[in-house]
Write a protein that holds these residues in place. Structure first.
Motif, PDB file in Angstrom:
ATOM      1  N   TRP A 258       0.871  -1.190   0.000  1.00  0.00           N
ATOM      2  CA  TRP A 258       0.000   0.000   0.000  1.00  0.00           C
ATOM      3  C   TRP A 258       0.899   1.229   0.000  1.00  0.00           C
ATOM      4  O   TRP A 258       1.839   1.329   0.810  1.00  0.00           O
ATOM      5  CB  TRP A 258      -0.916   0.019   1.229  1.00  0.00           C
ATOM      6  CG  TRP A 258      -1.936   1.145   1.181  1.00  0.00           C
ATOM      7  CD1 TRP A 258      -3.183   1.093   0.660  1.00  0.00           C
ATOM      8  CD2 TRP A 258      -1.766   2.485   1.678  1.00  0.00           C
ATOM      9  NE1 TRP A 258      -3.821   2.305   0.789  1.00  0.00           N
ATOM     10  CE2 TRP A 258      -2.960   3.184   1.408  1.00  0.00           C
ATOM     11  CE3 TRP A 258      -0.723   3.161   2.318  1.00  0.00           C
ATOM     12  CZ2 TRP A 258      -3.163   4.517   1.766  1.00  0.00           C
ATOM     13  CZ3 TRP A 258      -0.905   4.489   2.667  1.00  0.00           C
ATOM     14  CH2 TRP A 258      -2.119   5.157   2.392  1.00  0.00           C
ATOM     15  N   THR A 259       0.605   2.148  -0.928  1.00  0.00           N
ATOM     16  CA  THR A 259       1.412   3.355  -1.081  1.00  0.00           C
ATOM     17  C   THR A 259       0.534   4.581  -0.889  1.00  0.00           C
ATOM     18  O   THR A 259      -0.561   4.664  -1.465  1.00  0.00           O
ATOM     19  CB  THR A 259       2.052   3.407  -2.474  1.00  0.00           C
ATOM     20  OG1 THR A 259       2.836   2.230  -2.678  1.00  0.00           O
ATOM     21  CG2 THR A 259       2.951   4.640  -2.613  1.00  0.00           C
ATOM     22  N   ALA A 260       0.967   5.512  -0.075  1.00  0.00           N
ATOM     23  CA  ALA A 260       0.198   6.726   0.202  1.00  0.00           C
ATOM     24  C   ALA A 260       0.102   7.609  -1.039  1.00  0.00           C
ATOM     25  O   ALA A 260       1.109   7.940  -1.662  1.00  0.00           O
ATOM     26  CB  ALA A 260       0.844   7.495   1.347  1.00  0.00           C
ATOM     27  N   LYS A 261      -1.123   7.982  -1.382  1.00  0.00           N
ATOM     28  CA  LYS A 261      -1.359   8.896  -2.506  1.00  0.00           C
ATOM     29  C   LYS A 261      -1.599  10.317  -2.031  1.00  0.00           C
ATOM     30  O   LYS A 261      -1.805  11.232  -2.829  1.00  0.00           O
ATOM     31  CB  LYS A 261      -2.563   8.404  -3.329  1.00  0.00           C
ATOM     32  CG  LYS A 261      -2.333   7.048  -3.980  1.00  0.00           C
ATOM     33  CD  LYS A 261      -3.551   6.605  -4.777  1.00  0.00           C
ATOM     34  CE  LYS A 261      -3.291   5.243  -5.429  1.00  0.00           C
ATOM     35  NZ  LYS A 261      -4.474   4.770  -6.195  1.00  0.00           N
ATOM     36  N   ILE A 297      -5.040  -0.675   5.644  1.00  0.00           N
ATOM     37  CA  ILE A 297      -3.997  -0.431   4.653  1.00  0.00           C
ATOM     38  C   ILE A 297      -2.773  -1.278   5.023  1.00  0.00           C
ATOM     39  O   ILE A 297      -2.424  -1.414   6.181  1.00  0.00           O
ATOM     40  CB  ILE A 297      -3.614   1.061   4.545  1.00  0.00           C
ATOM     41  CG1 ILE A 297      -3.167   1.624   5.898  1.00  0.00           C
ATOM     42  CG2 ILE A 297      -4.787   1.869   4.000  1.00  0.00           C
ATOM     43  CD1 ILE A 297      -2.655   3.053   5.836  1.00  0.00           C
ATOM     44  N   GLY A 298      -2.155  -1.864   4.032  1.00  0.00           N
ATOM     45  CA  GLY A 298      -1.001  -2.713   4.279  1.00  0.00           C
ATOM     46  C   GLY A 298      -1.411  -4.111   4.696  1.00  0.00           C
ATOM     47  O   GLY A 298      -2.545  -4.359   5.097  1.00  0.00           O
ATOM     48  N   ARG A 299      -0.470  -5.033   4.590  1.00  0.00           N
ATOM     49  CA  ARG A 299      -0.751  -6.423   4.933  1.00  0.00           C
ATOM     50  C   ARG A 299      -1.004  -6.592   6.425  1.00  0.00           C
ATOM     51  O   ARG A 299      -0.418  -5.907   7.250  1.00  0.00           O
ATOM     52  CB  ARG A 299       0.428  -7.309   4.531  1.00  0.00           C
ATOM     53  CG  ARG A 299       0.566  -7.509   3.032  1.00  0.00           C
ATOM     54  CD  ARG A 299       1.701  -8.468   2.731  1.00  0.00           C
ATOM     55  NE  ARG A 299       1.934  -8.537   1.297  1.00  0.00           N
ATOM     56  CZ  ARG A 299       3.032  -9.050   0.758  1.00  0.00           C
ATOM     57  NH1 ARG A 299       3.993  -9.532   1.555  1.00  0.00           N
ATOM     58  NH2 ARG A 299       3.180  -9.094  -0.543  1.00  0.00           N
ATOM     59  N   VAL A 300      -1.867  -7.542   6.724  1.00  0.00           N
ATOM     60  CA  VAL A 300      -2.114  -7.918   8.113  1.00  0.00           C
ATOM     61  C   VAL A 300      -0.877  -8.637   8.649  1.00  0.00           C
ATOM     62  O   VAL A 300      -0.368  -9.577   8.032  1.00  0.00           O
ATOM     63  CB  VAL A 300      -3.341  -8.841   8.218  1.00  0.00           C
ATOM     64  CG1 VAL A 300      -3.535  -9.347   9.638  1.00  0.00           C
ATOM     65  CG2 VAL A 300      -4.596  -8.106   7.722  1.00  0.00           C
ATOM     66  N   SER A 301      -0.376  -8.185   9.795  1.00  0.00           N
ATOM     67  CA  SER A 301       0.761  -8.827  10.442  1.00  0.00           C
ATOM     68  C   SER A 301       0.266  -9.834  11.477  1.00  0.00           C
ATOM     69  O   SER A 301      -0.931  -9.936  11.746  1.00  0.00           O
ATOM     70  CB  SER A 301       1.628  -7.774  11.142  1.00  0.00           C
ATOM     71  OG  SER A 301       2.076  -6.793  10.230  1.00  0.00           O
ATOM     72  N   MET A 302       1.194 -10.550  12.081  1.00  0.00           N
ATOM     73  CA  MET A 302       0.808 -11.530  13.083  1.00  0.00           C
ATOM     74  C   MET A 302       0.096 -10.876  14.263  1.00  0.00           C
ATOM     75  O   MET A 302      -0.896 -11.419  14.776  1.00  0.00           O
ATOM     76  CB  MET A 302       2.033 -12.292  13.601  1.00  0.00           C
ATOM     77  CG  MET A 302       1.690 -13.352  14.636  1.00  0.00           C
ATOM     78  SD  MET A 302       3.119 -14.241  15.273  1.00  0.00           S
ATOM     79  CE  MET A 302       3.562 -15.232  13.851  1.00  0.00           C
TER      80      MET A 302
END
Length: 358
Positions: A258-261, A297-302
């Motif tokens: 995910w990249t901030a626009k 936003i971004g991948r789910v972490s543990m």
């Protein structure tokens, strides 16, 4: 000690949903399904909350059945898959568990036990997962009836496509089951799961076995539980543990997917896939925070997820987000993740404590 991540279980909503089911099938008895730790809601407390209103409980494993007995539940308990060994069969008989039989071995274990037991025959009407064929029904019923210590209570089946009202497989299965009913008209019959309870009145029979609808999630892909008139029982909550601002072009999370626009405020929440939140939840999955819907936003972490809180007036540490519940339904989150509410509810990890409210 918990990080503040928790699941609130609304027992009043549970009882409301049970009463709703009773209204849908007023002439049927109810096996309230509490397998998989009450679909992640805490089987013992769920059973205690429904003990006064339900007719019985259904579980998948002997351990689940024994847990209820040890908690003082004396209502009928049905072991949906039957026992897995002769030893289990003896324990089940001692605990007065009603047993489903779906193969010859289970019947033989019961015959050898010489202990009283109430028995249901599982009929395979086309799902081809468990069950005896219609052609075997008469012989199995005869063998049960020949044993003075066994009582043939009823026959049951499971509908593979009840959540798809126009699927012709349901009519085919019901036609198969009707043949079994004709062979054993004087025993009790059980067909309906949650989807059939809601949409197939003709399947209600003597008993129904609602599961997911008791917990306020939907068995249908195109209808939410709210649309069906059910209330969510579980609210999954997690606190904000960090807030930071990033610039245009900066990335968030593993792999930077995910990249901030725009200049973005990012809040980190104390929940991840080790807590039961789905690792495959995509960017944009809804989360409720401070009275407003925000996006993952971004991948789910543990242990953590990150959400875009740029449009919120104020966010600080300790603010509590709702991952699913009244504001964002588990059905909505499941749809975003290309899965079903059943999976999300049952995968809650033990490190997310339950808090019960009436």
């Amino acid at each position: 000690m918990s990080r503040g991540t928790r699941a609130i279980i609304d027992l009043a909503a549970l009882r409301f949903n049970h009463q709703k089911v009773r209204q849908l099938a007023p002439n049927s008895k109810i096996w309230s399904v509490v397998k998989a730790n009450g679909y992640g809601h805490g089987a013992t407390r769920i059973a205690q909350a429904l003990a006064a209103s339900t007719d019985g409980f259904a579980v998948a494993t002997l351990d689940e059945a024994c847990e209820l007995r040890q908690a003082g539940i004396d209502k009928p308990i049905l072991l949906l898959e039957g026992t897995a060994s002769a030893g289990q069969t003896g324990v089940a008989c001692e605990e007065n568990i009603e047993l489903v039989i779906h193969n010859p071995e289970q019947l033989q274990w019961l015959v050898e036990q010489k202990k009283p037991a109430r028995v249901w025959l599982k009929i395979d009407t086309g799902m081809h997962r468990l069950g005896i064929s219609v052609a075997q029904v008469a012989e199995f019923a005869k063998q049960v009836s020949n044993q003075l210590h066994l009582t043939l209570v009823g026959i049951m089946t499971h509908l593979a496509s009840a959540d798809e009202p126009d699927n012709p497989q349901t009519d085919e299965q019901l036609a198969q089951f009707a043949q079994a009913q004709a062979l054993l008209p004087n025993v009790q019959h059980c067909i309906s799961n949650s989807a059939a309870t809601v949409s197939l009145v003709d399947t209600h029979a003597n008993w129904i076995r609602p599961g997911i609808i008791l917990y306020g999630a939907s068995p249908f892909a195109d209808k939410t539980a709210k649309q069906l008139g059910f209330k969510p029982v579980m609210s999954l909550l997690a606190p904000v543990i960090a807030v930071r601002n990033i610039d245009v072009g900066e990335k968030v999370g593993y792999g930077g997917n995910w990249t901030a626009k725009r200049p973005t405020s990012v809040a980190t929440l104390a929940i991840g896939y080790a807590d039961g939140y789905p690792r495959h939840a995509p960017n944009g999955t809804p989360v409720w925070l401070n009275g407003q819907q925000v996006e993952l936003i971004g991948r789910v972490s543990m242990d953590m997820i990150t959400v875009d809180v740029t449009d919120l007036a104020h966010v600080e540490l300790g603010d509590e987000a709702v991952l699913w519940g009244e504001q964002v339904s588990v059905d909505t989150v499941a749809s975003a993740c290309n899965t079903i509410g059943y999976e999300l509810l049952t995968r809650r990890s033990l490190r997310v404590p339950l808090q019960f409210r009436d």
